[in-house]
Design a protein around this motif. Sequence first.
Motif, PDB file in Angstrom:
ATOM      1  N   SER A 229       9.676  -4.069  -5.526  1.00  0.00           N
ATOM      2  CA  SER A 229       9.062  -3.377  -5.582  1.00  0.00           C
ATOM      3  C   SER A 229       8.216  -2.541  -6.951  1.00  0.00           C
ATOM      4  O   SER A 229       9.209  -1.829  -6.988  1.00  0.00           O
ATOM      5  CB  SER A 229       9.017  -2.250  -4.300  1.00  0.00           C
ATOM      6  OG  SER A 229       8.104  -1.182  -4.594  1.00  0.00           O
TER       7      SER A 229
ATOM      8  N   ARG B 262       6.204  -0.169  14.579  1.00  0.00           N
ATOM      9  CA  ARG B 262       5.088  -0.937  15.282  1.00  0.00           C
ATOM     10  C   ARG B 262       4.887  -1.263  16.052  1.00  0.00           C
ATOM     11  O   ARG B 262       3.701  -2.138  17.152  1.00  0.00           O
ATOM     12  CB  ARG B 262       4.603  -1.988  14.052  1.00  0.00           C
ATOM     13  CG  ARG B 262       5.013  -0.977  12.528  1.00  0.00           C
ATOM     14  CD  ARG B 262       4.403  -2.190  11.469  1.00  0.00           C
ATOM     15  NE  ARG B 262       3.095  -3.057  11.413  1.00  0.00           N
ATOM     16  CZ  ARG B 262       2.903  -3.506  11.235  1.00  0.00           C
ATOM     17  NH1 ARG B 262       3.484  -5.113  10.117  1.00  0.00           N
ATOM     18  NH2 ARG B 262       1.663  -4.766  11.158  1.00  0.00           N
TER      19      ARG B 262
ATOM     20  N   LEU C  19       1.844  -8.632  10.835  1.00  0.00           N
ATOM     21  CA  LEU C  19       0.223  -8.852   9.801  1.00  0.00           C
ATOM     22  C   LEU C  19       0.314  -7.607   9.388  1.00  0.00           C
ATOM     23  O   LEU C  19       1.928  -6.307   9.250  1.00  0.00           O
ATOM     24  CB  LEU C  19      -0.461  -9.094  10.288  1.00  0.00           C
ATOM     25  CG  LEU C  19      -1.135 -10.948  10.962  1.00  0.00           C
ATOM     26  CD1 LEU C  19      -2.035 -10.140  11.601  1.00  0.00           C
ATOM     27  CD2 LEU C  19      -1.246 -11.474  10.012  1.00  0.00           C
ATOM     28  N   GLU C  20       0.185  -6.877   8.690  1.00  0.00           N
ATOM     29  CA  GLU C  20       0.104  -6.544   7.046  1.00  0.00           C
ATOM     30  C   GLU C  20      -0.822  -5.380   6.655  1.00  0.00           C
ATOM     31  O   GLU C  20      -1.641  -4.515   7.818  1.00  0.00           O
ATOM     32  CB  GLU C  20       1.310  -5.665   6.494  1.00  0.00           C
ATOM     33  CG  GLU C  20       2.761  -5.889   6.201  1.00  0.00           C
ATOM     34  CD  GLU C  20       3.796  -6.113   5.466  1.00  0.00           C
ATOM     35  OE1 GLU C  20       3.224  -5.777   4.161  1.00  0.00           O
ATOM     36  OE2 GLU C  20       4.912  -6.097   6.070  1.00  0.00           O
ATOM     37  N   ASP C  21      -1.537  -5.990   6.268  1.00  0.00           N
ATOM     38  CA  ASP C  21      -2.937  -5.977   5.519  1.00  0.00           C
ATOM     39  C   ASP C  21      -4.115  -5.877   6.478  1.00  0.00           C
ATOM     40  O   ASP C  21      -5.252  -5.438   6.912  1.00  0.00           O
ATOM     41  CB  ASP C  21      -3.312  -6.494   4.331  1.00  0.00           C
ATOM     42  CG  ASP C  21      -2.339  -6.022   3.010  1.00  0.00           C
ATOM     43  OD1 ASP C  21      -1.946  -5.463   3.189  1.00  0.00           O
ATOM     44  OD2 ASP C  21      -2.144  -6.978   2.150  1.00  0.00           O
ATOM     45  N   THR C  22      -3.950  -6.800   7.301  1.00  0.00           N
ATOM     46  CA  THR C  22      -4.865  -7.425   8.371  1.00  0.00           C
ATOM     47  C   THR C  22      -4.273  -6.767   9.354  1.00  0.00           C
ATOM     48  O   THR C  22      -5.664  -7.626  10.901  1.00  0.00           O
ATOM     49  CB  THR C  22      -5.295  -9.203   7.933  1.00  0.00           C
ATOM     50  OG1 THR C  22      -4.452  -9.713   8.498  1.00  0.00           O
ATOM     51  CG2 THR C  22      -5.565  -9.657   6.644  1.00  0.00           C
TER      52      THR C  22
END
Length: 597
Positions: free
Chosen positions: A400, A462, A566-569
């Motif tokens: 990161s 999550r 998934l993360e962004d979508t």
Amino acid sequence: MNNIISHSASLAASIWIKTALCFGGLLMLEMMLAQGGGGGVLFLLTLPITIIVSLPAVVGLFIGTSLILRFIPAYGQRLKLFVLLLFVILLFYSVVAVEIARIFDHQYRWAWWLAITASLIASVILGSYLTRSDINELLSTDFFPVHSSTNYTTHQTSMEQQLNVPAEDKPAESNSPILFKGIITGVLILLMMVPTLFISSLVQERKGRQQEIVREVSQRWAGAQKLSGLFLVLPYEAQFQNDKGKEVKIRKELILLPEELKVGSELNPVVRKRSIYDVLLYRTDTKFNGHFTIQLPKDISVEKVLWKEASVCLGLSDIKGIEEKVLVQIGQQKLELAPGLPNKEVLKTGLSAPVDLTGIDLSRLEFSTQVKLKGSEQLHFIPLAGNSSYAVASSWPSPSFDGTSLPAEHLVKDGGFTANWSFSKANLPFGTIMRDAEFNEEDFSFGVSMVQPADQYSKTERSVKYAILFIGLTFSLFLVIELMQKKPVHPIQYVLIGIALSVFYTLLLSLSEFIAFDSAYAIAAVATIGLITFYASAHFKSWKTASLFGLVLSCLYLFAFVLVRLEDTALLVGSIGLFIILALVMFGTRKINWYPA
């Protein structure tokens, strides 16, 4: 009229006391589970507060009941309006619950609101159930005045038409079983969301334990490291006049930064096992090369500089991580750096060594050094140079890049990453000479952090967010199958199914601490699906129906697993998936008769 007032007051007080006792008990239980212990004390605290806060409710219930009894003659209409009155009071207090939930942590504010609202709904239903005979008796009573025998006959005929004659207005037959069962199921869905609140708290507790272990190991190994390049501290003498007009000499210091600096660092990850947790550490081998070009300010002559008392310095945040002695080659001299800085205006911690700069070539003073360090999680640099370039390489596949500057070039593969940064005099707000200047290193530091991608606690957290999807759809499926096959499911059975769905998350959390998250998710899902499928088979006496439950639950757990990965979508895919699920539910229930004769 007096009878209406007295009976309404008696009924309102009875419902109020029973509901307050139930709500206080449920709220006490939730707070005990969330914080642990102190049940009696919590009950003594919550009960008076509940009674005081609910005073507007008993007043509204009294006034509303009085108006219903005074102007509405038929039992069926009275019952509907009475239920509507309770719903309006619940709606008002659900808004109040939002403000009450603000006293809790922001992260769990809505979870606490859901817990309070569910407890409130359950308390009202339970209080009304315990007072059901009084409610039926009062709503069935004729309070309309009779003035004469003729009027009595006329009035009795009217009442027979409105109260006694129609079958749908009789108390014993006025309730719709589907509506009642639907309300009970909805309340149970909300109630079964309460355990997810405590599961989320458990996830945070385990995550905090992991972070505590990481901090403990990092303190013994070495913390996050922050390095600067080499810089010189040049003392010089300055003269000024004091208050008496005499010339006084004072000692001041110049900070000289390299003209050119090249840094290359190799970052080697080290994973240490502590208890059941893996702690991510690293070793790094960093090389510094460059040169100084010493140009004194116009107001400082060469004679005023104390060249023999100069120091060469290196900024370093945690000296505990040094693995080998740090040697610096500067000009023709080879020096060993020791902890401490002669000047802390620029950096607070680091290494330094005295150096004699008498007779040096001021136009180009070359240097080189190598630093072998231990650290944890993060490696940052501070660009203390006129022109500098930094190159970092590592075998860790999940970097990161953070700090104030992103790398100009980087390449991330499964086998590791490389990254390059470059700075010049044009994009830094300071030159190569610094004096009497406050310097905040946090405004310029940059580098890389080694992260573990989506650790098991983040994934479990999550997953818990989709609990309402599992509980709601599973309960709805049981309700639909129950109506179609006319084999009623008891509320206790709904609670057992809800507990099974909640235990999935505790299984997932505990297993993921020992095995990979994907494997833990598969084991927990198979166990939960198998348990509910066998339970459905035992109740409905049909493997075909049980297979339907297994198929639906398998699709739900697979859908949630995809969203967790998934993360962004995740939002887009989740929204489309929920729309498809809703469409399938509406299609599957299109032929159900919700108003049976």
